[in-house]
Enzyme design. Structure first.
Site, PDB file in Angstrom:
ATOM      1  N   ASP A  13      18.955 -54.166 -21.496  1.00 54.35           N
ATOM      2  CA  ASP A  13      19.610 -54.643 -22.792  1.00 54.35           C
ATOM      3  C   ASP A  13      19.169 -56.164 -22.904  1.00 54.35           C
ATOM      4  OD1 ASP A  13      21.718 -52.293 -22.782  1.00 54.35           O
ATOM      5  OD2 ASP A  13      22.357 -53.224 -20.871  1.00 54.35           O
ATOM      6  N   LYS A  28      14.752 -55.851 -25.772  1.00 48.89           N
ATOM      7  CA  LYS A  28      13.302 -55.357 -25.864  1.00 48.89           C
ATOM      8  C   LYS A  28      12.967 -54.671 -27.138  1.00 48.89           C
ATOM      9  CE  LYS A  28      13.814 -52.649 -22.376  1.00 48.89           C
ATOM     10  NZ  LYS A  28      15.156 -53.123 -22.101  1.00 48.89           N
ATOM     11  N   GLN A  86      15.587 -49.425 -20.246  1.00 51.64           N
ATOM     12  CA  GLN A  86      16.332 -50.189 -19.067  1.00 51.64           C
ATOM     13  C   GLN A  86      15.628 -51.534 -18.746  1.00 51.64           C
ATOM     14  OE1 GLN A  86      15.599 -46.723 -18.400  1.00 51.64           O
ATOM     15  NE2 GLN A  86      17.596 -46.271 -19.586  1.00 51.64           N
ATOM     16  N   GLY A 121      18.849 -47.448 -25.433  1.00 52.13           N
ATOM     17  CA  GLY A 121      18.802 -47.624 -26.943  1.00 52.13           C
ATOM     18  C   GLY A 121      18.350 -49.059 -27.454  1.00 52.13           C
ATOM     19  N   HIS A 122      17.716 -48.899 -28.400  1.00 50.57           N
ATOM     20  CA  HIS A 122      17.199 -50.218 -29.216  1.00 50.57           C
ATOM     21  C   HIS A 122      18.010 -50.467 -30.563  1.00 50.57           C
ATOM     22  CE1 HIS A 122      14.165 -50.596 -26.284  1.00 50.57           C
ATOM     23  NE2 HIS A 122      13.291 -49.752 -26.878  1.00 50.57           N
ATOM     24  N   THR A 133      25.423 -43.106 -17.913  1.00 44.11           N
ATOM     25  CA  THR A 133      25.773 -42.702 -19.125  1.00 44.11           C
ATOM     26  C   THR A 133      26.429 -41.373 -19.413  1.00 44.11           C
ATOM     27  OG1 THR A 133      23.702 -42.037 -19.628  1.00 44.11           O
ATOM     28  CG2 THR A 133      24.170 -44.319 -20.002  1.00 44.11           C
TER      29      THR A 133
END
Length: 447
Positions: free
Chosen positions: A13, A16, A223, A40-41, A128
């Site tokens: 987080d 990136k 990650q 997630g991005h 998750t």
């Protein structure tokens, strides 16, 4: 030509997605090398927000090839949903390639993941629940389904009929869950296969060809270093290798082909899920960082735990990944603070240590030793050059570079592409150097 790896230097987080998006404008190929939909991005372009879980950030550039490597695990349902989302936004996905040897997340993986985490009770890891761990477990157990298996209807039927019946025993007997219908799952995944078929290739061969043609390649992981299966805060880790070495294994590229490694860190520290967090802030200050940084997970929406910057894990990430330089994100989140603390070492049972401990039990006993720096109390979101920054912010950046013994190449001051100071382009070589560990100008990276 440069082949560059972008990795997270904390617990993920770190931003990136934005950094990869920025660097993708100089890249010909962007490759995702590990993880799955547990990552997630979030990218903001001209006020429009894109949330991607599997498709590399470079997809937003029409002339950039995007590859999902063999080290990833793919949930076809979510991947197809991302393809549909991008199509609705008139973004072409014709240049997306998927490794035929990447493993596939199945419905039983998600069910087992969620049921297993629930059964752990107070010993839960913080997964998750997206089936990532069980997918990698099947890969190691050699019972997994690969993308190329989806492309073979007869072989897939034969393989899944046995596998689903086997998994149904676990679902029913161990977790008291209803069984899956093998035929229903098979038909569903055969439908996914037809949708993905045009994108499926031997990606290792494609990457090798790009290297031979001296194209710029950007490798992006999911990650962060502290969530690495082998080098993170085990057992509170992911099921793959986000570290720079994972890029080689997860794409089929030899280590001699890698030119540079850029790490991404926030100007403070966050963590999602369970596990020790020495610099974690409770109360009003932690809430302030969370609110100003919009610290909620892209994948799960979970609130992130927030704390001061930890230079001990920063140095560890530099060493484990062989970083050439660092991108620092969310500096603007600190704009309102009177003073800012940085963890420079740990107190472990009364002994000072500047090294990250390998034992999670020992890590849980670490108490941060802080250095306090003055805040700048003015907005930095408008800054576009180093000269625009207040002196206290510049001093903070230099202090972090000195502590981590690595130069800072990029400073992010907001979510949008333009809210960035690029001190150094890690792909095209030096523009001008700053923030060398000793605080003096120096050439950062060779051309």
């Amino acid at each position: 030509m440069a082949n560059v790896i972008v990795i997270g230097a904390q617990w993920g987080d770190e931003g990136k997605g934005k950094i990869t998006d920025l660097l993708s404008r100089s890249a010909d190929v962007v490759v995702r090398y590990q993880g799955g939909v547990n990552a997630g991005h979030t990218i903001v372009v001209k006020g429009q927000t894109f949330k991607l879980h599997l498709i590399p950030s470079g997809i937003l550039y029409p002339n950039t090839d995007c590859i999902i490597g063999c080290g990833t695990v793919i949930d076809p349902q979510i991947l197809i949903a991302e393809l549909d989302q991008l199509k609705e936004l008139n973004i072409s996905t014709d240049h997306l390639l998927i490794s035929e040897t990447a493993h596939v997340t199945m419905p039983y993986h998600r069910l087992i993941d969620q049921a297993s985490e629930e059964r752990r009770g107070s010993h839960k890891i913080g997964t998750t629940g997206r089936g990532i761990g069980p997918t990698y477990a099947d890969k190691s157990e050699r019972t997994g389904i690969r993308v190329l298996d989806l492309m073979d209807p007869d072989g897939l039927r034969e393989q899944l009929e046995w596998t689903i019946n086997y998994k149904n025993v676990i679902l029913e007997k161990l977790y008291n869950l209803p069984p899956l219908d093998p035929q229903e799952v098979i038909e569903q995944y055969l439908g996914y296969a037809e949708r993905l078929r045009p994108h499926v290739v031997d990606t290792s061969l494609k990457i090798s060809d790009a290297i031979q043609r001296r194209r710029n390649i950007l490798f992006e992981g999911a990650q962060g270093t502290l969530l690495d299966l082998d080098h993170g805060t085990y057992p509170y880790v992911t099921s793959s290798n986000p570290v720079a070495g994972g890029a080689c294994v997860g794409t089929g590229v030899g280590p001699t082909m890698i030119d540079r490694v850029i790490g991404v860190s926030k100007a403070y520290t966050t963590r999602v899920g369970e596990g020790p967090f020495p610099t974690e802030l409770d109360g009003e200050l932690g809430e302030l960082l969370c609110d100003r940084g919009a610290e909620f997970g892209t994948t799960t929406g979970r609130k992130r735990r927030c704390g001061w910057f930890d230079a001990v894990i920063g140095r560890y990430a530099v060493r484990i990944n062989g970083m050439d330089c660092m991108a620092l994100t969310k500096l603007d989140v600190l704009d309102e603070l009177e003073e800012i603390k940085v963890c420079v070492a740990y107190d472990i049972d009364g002994q000072r240590s500047e090294h990250f401990p390998t034992s999670s039990r020992q890590f849980a006993r670490c108490r941060p030793i802080y250095k306090t720096l003055p805040g700048w109390k003015v907005s930095t979101t408008h800054c576009r050059t180093l000269e625009d920054l207040p002196q206290a912010a510049l001093d903070y950046l230099k202090f972090l570079a000195e502590l981590m013994e690595v130069p800072i190449a990029i400073v992010s001051l907001g979510a949008s592409r333009d809210q960035t100071i690029i001190v150094e382009d890690p792909i095209h070589g030096p523009k001008r150097a700053l923030l060398h560990p000793d605080g003096t100008p120096a050439t950062l990276l060779s051309a």
